[in-house]
Design an enzyme around this catalytic site. Sequence first.
Site, PDB file in Angstrom:
ATOM      1  N   ASP A 185      43.796  -4.872  40.786  1.00 10.94           N
ATOM      2  CA  ASP A 185      44.959  -5.343  40.044  1.00 10.94           C
ATOM      3  C   ASP A 185      44.506  -6.244  38.894  1.00 10.94           C
ATOM      4  OD1 ASP A 185      47.390  -6.176  39.112  1.00 10.94           O
ATOM      5  OD2 ASP A 185      47.905  -7.409  40.862  1.00 10.94           O
ATOM      6  N   LYS A 237      50.674  -1.926  50.741  1.00 14.13           N
ATOM      7  CA  LYS A 237      50.355  -1.936  49.304  1.00 14.13           C
ATOM      8  C   LYS A 237      48.880  -1.613  49.099  1.00 14.13           C
ATOM      9  CE  LYS A 237      49.965  -5.131  45.329  1.00 14.13           C
ATOM     10  NZ  LYS A 237      50.309  -6.447  44.750  1.00 14.13           N
ATOM     11  N   LYS A 274      45.924 -10.313  33.669  1.00 12.15           N
ATOM     12  CA  LYS A 274      45.675 -11.582  34.358  1.00 12.15           C
ATOM     13  C   LYS A 274      44.585 -12.365  33.626  1.00 12.15           C
ATOM     14  CE  LYS A 274      46.523 -10.087  39.154  1.00 12.15           C
ATOM     15  NZ  LYS A 274      47.611 -10.992  39.540  1.00 12.15           N
ATOM     16  N   ASP A 326      52.212  -7.018  35.787  1.00 15.76           N
ATOM     17  CA  ASP A 326      51.442  -7.601  36.894  1.00 15.76           C
ATOM     18  C   ASP A 326      52.278  -7.693  38.174  1.00 15.76           C
ATOM     19  OD1 ASP A 326      49.299  -8.663  38.201  1.00 15.76           O
ATOM     20  OD2 ASP A 326      49.478 -10.680  37.337  1.00 15.76           O
ATOM     21  N   ASP A 348      43.554  -6.269  46.563  1.00 13.14           N
ATOM     22  CA  ASP A 348      44.986  -5.972  46.457  1.00 13.14           C
ATOM     23  C   ASP A 348      45.404  -4.703  47.207  1.00 13.14           C
ATOM     24  OD1 ASP A 348      47.310  -7.122  45.571  1.00 13.14           O
ATOM     25  OD2 ASP A 348      47.348  -6.054  43.658  1.00 13.14           O
ATOM     26  N   ARG A 350      55.523  -4.454  43.891  1.00 16.85           N
ATOM     27  CA  ARG A 350      56.908  -4.114  44.254  1.00 16.85           C
ATOM     28  C   ARG A 350      57.301  -2.745  43.717  1.00 16.85           C
ATOM     29  NH1 ARG A 350      58.919  -9.593  41.544  1.00 16.85           N
ATOM     30  NH2 ARG A 350      56.793 -10.107  42.150  1.00 16.85           N
TER      31      ARG A 350
HETATM   32  N1  BES Z   1      48.353  -8.875  43.522  1.00 12.81           N
HETATM   33  C1  BES Z   1      49.114  -9.914  42.953  1.00 12.81           C
HETATM   34  C2  BES Z   1      49.427 -11.050  43.923  1.00 12.81           C
HETATM   35  C3  BES Z   1      48.241 -11.805  44.476  1.00 12.81           C
HETATM   36  C4  BES Z   1      47.900 -13.035  43.936  1.00 12.81           C
HETATM   37  C5  BES Z   1      47.527 -11.315  45.539  1.00 12.81           C
HETATM   38  C6  BES Z   1      46.841 -13.731  44.458  1.00 12.81           C
HETATM   39  C7  BES Z   1      46.470 -12.018  46.055  1.00 12.81           C
HETATM   40  C8  BES Z   1      46.122 -13.238  45.514  1.00 12.81           C
HETATM   41  C9  BES Z   1      50.456  -9.385  42.431  1.00 12.81           C
HETATM   42  O1  BES Z   1      50.445  -8.077  41.995  1.00 12.81           O
HETATM   43  C10 BES Z   1      50.848 -10.241  41.283  1.00 12.81           C
HETATM   44  O2  BES Z   1      50.144 -10.233  40.330  1.00 12.81           O
HETATM   45  N2  BES Z   1      51.961 -10.949  41.413  1.00 12.81           N
HETATM   46  C11 BES Z   1      52.423 -11.820  40.400  1.00 12.81           C
HETATM   47  C12 BES Z   1      53.907 -11.582  40.223  1.00 12.81           C
HETATM   48  C13 BES Z   1      54.472 -12.250  39.023  1.00 12.81           C
HETATM   49  C14 BES Z   1      53.975 -11.574  37.768  1.00 12.81           C
HETATM   50  C15 BES Z   1      55.974 -12.174  39.094  1.00 12.81           C
HETATM   51  C16 BES Z   1      52.139 -13.257  40.845  1.00 12.81           C
HETATM   52  O3  BES Z   1      52.244 -13.546  42.034  1.00 12.81           O
HETATM   53  O4  BES Z   1      51.763 -14.053  39.992  1.00 12.81           O
HETATM   54 ZN    ZN Z   2      48.990  -6.862  42.934  1.00 14.89          ZN
HETATM   55 ZN    ZN Z   3      49.818  -7.900  39.981  1.00 11.47          ZN
END
Ligand code: BES
Ligand code: ZN
Ligand code: ZN
Length: 504
Positions: free
Chosen positions: A275, A270, A282, A352, A293, A356
């Site tokens: 992000d 990835k 966020k 966010d 990220d 995936r």
């Molecule tokens: N890049 C983030 C996940 C992440 C969180 C990486 C903390 C490193 C540290 C990912 O793209 C994300 O935002 N995931 C969300 C998914 C949710 C919206 C279903 C998450 O984990 O909150």
């Molecule tokens: Zn991410």
């Molecule tokens: Zn994200």
Amino acid sequence: MNISVTSRSIVDAQSEGYIFFVPEGIKIDQNKALARLAGTVAPHLSDLCKAYSFSGSSLSTFSLPLVVGTQRAHIILVGVGSKEGSYIPVERYRRAVGKAIRIAQQYKLKTISVQVPDAQSLKLTNERLGQETVCTIAMTDYAFDEFITDKKRKAHRIDAVTLCASSAAAAGLKKGAARGKLIGKAVNTARHWVNLPANKLVPTDVAEHAKKIAAESGLTAQVFTGAQVKKMGFGGLEAVAKGSTQDCRFVVLEYVARKKTAPTIALVGKGITFDSGGLSLKPPQYMETMKEDMAGAAAVINAMGVIGKLKPKVNVVGLTPLTENLPSGTATKPGDIITFYNGKTAEVLNTDAEGRLVLADALSYAVKHYKPALVIDLATLTGAVAYALGPGYAGLLSNQNKMVDRVEKAGKSSGDLVWRLPLPDDYGHAIESPYADISNICLKNQYKPGTITAALFLSHFVDDTPWVHVDIADTAFNAPNKSYYTPGGTGVGVRLLVDLIEQW
Ligand code: BES
Ligand code: ZN
Ligand code: ZN
């Protein structure tokens, strides 16, 4: 940093620092080299250790600054504790190496000699011991100080390290040391890319770096632009990239083994260089570290560089979708429906959950074009993995037990530990959508394990290909306890992937 291996005695080395690893309870004169060194420059060493209660307990330290003639000669002892079963765990040794180097840095020593322990005590070959020692030293030597202009605040760098060992061990150590240097450098480059903020490393930069690494390591590189991925039908990557003025990239690096019939392993990483969450923005605190990220892509590209040089027996392809995830008037909107490279559709309810989406295209591409024996993806995918496992283990989810064994084994020997989470078909309901094949988030309250539902989303894009997903969201950045890490990027995944491919 210059690394050398010698079978001459450490006592004859003209270094500023002398590093020894001391098992619990050992007397100074039981270690021949240490006893000789003490005899020549520090006759009271044994008494001093006693007086300051240094007994070699795990990761305890004792350091003694000396002046010999007009030269400084700093003795650094690090405890490696008692054996667990019949040997010292290699991770404890790595941390001991890290601690020793931290002391050398603190005293600004430029040249260092290391009395390498007996490989058997760690249940390692001499070659592996050389690799681990040098890789760990290289990792400890890394600092992210490129943007600090005050010279006084710049990190101290060690000029030269000499590994001292018996003549029987030296040849193996030397071979391993060369690999350790290569792997350590790759880990540090991965860490560096993660540390570089999003204004200093955009998707096109990563693609350019990847091309350079490919040229240096004998890999072929294909780089697809935004317009090209759109034409190819990468609806996930396109949807994420749409909000940004930075053009996205999809990079494919190939290593071809000599034997034509060799299986192919696909590595997918990835690569979101920032992000923000997109329109599903966020909160500020969660955004602060989101330059991290792209840690999966950094691991894959840098591992590919090592693989190109080590020339393993299997074919390896590294695939990285690279983009920013930003809100704007052109960004993907919650509710948008997109079509991926394999023809499946998804409703993007939360922009966010973008990792995936870009991985879906890359995985589809990998299974279609390479029919791999294994596709393994590394991704900072879910915040939830931090709650499940914490910073010491990456989450592993897979559709095939045999591959899990391989990756778990590589995790244990490399130091990049993984821990398996289940992937129950049952939970597939979590990502159902009334309007598309699947939804990119789970709205059903019964299903709370975000790491599992994210992996279930990915499982739609690998068909029956053996697949391992590694969620590195909590292991890629600011991981505690490991003395050889610094705050920021950890380079997690590079050692894991290199180990996995080498053991194939
Ligand atoms: N890049 C983030 C996940 C992440 C969180 C990486 C903390 C490193 C540290 C990912 O793209 C994300 O935002 N995931 C969300 C998914 C949710 C919206 C279903 C998450 O984990 O909150
Ligand atoms: Zn991410
Ligand atoms: Zn994200």
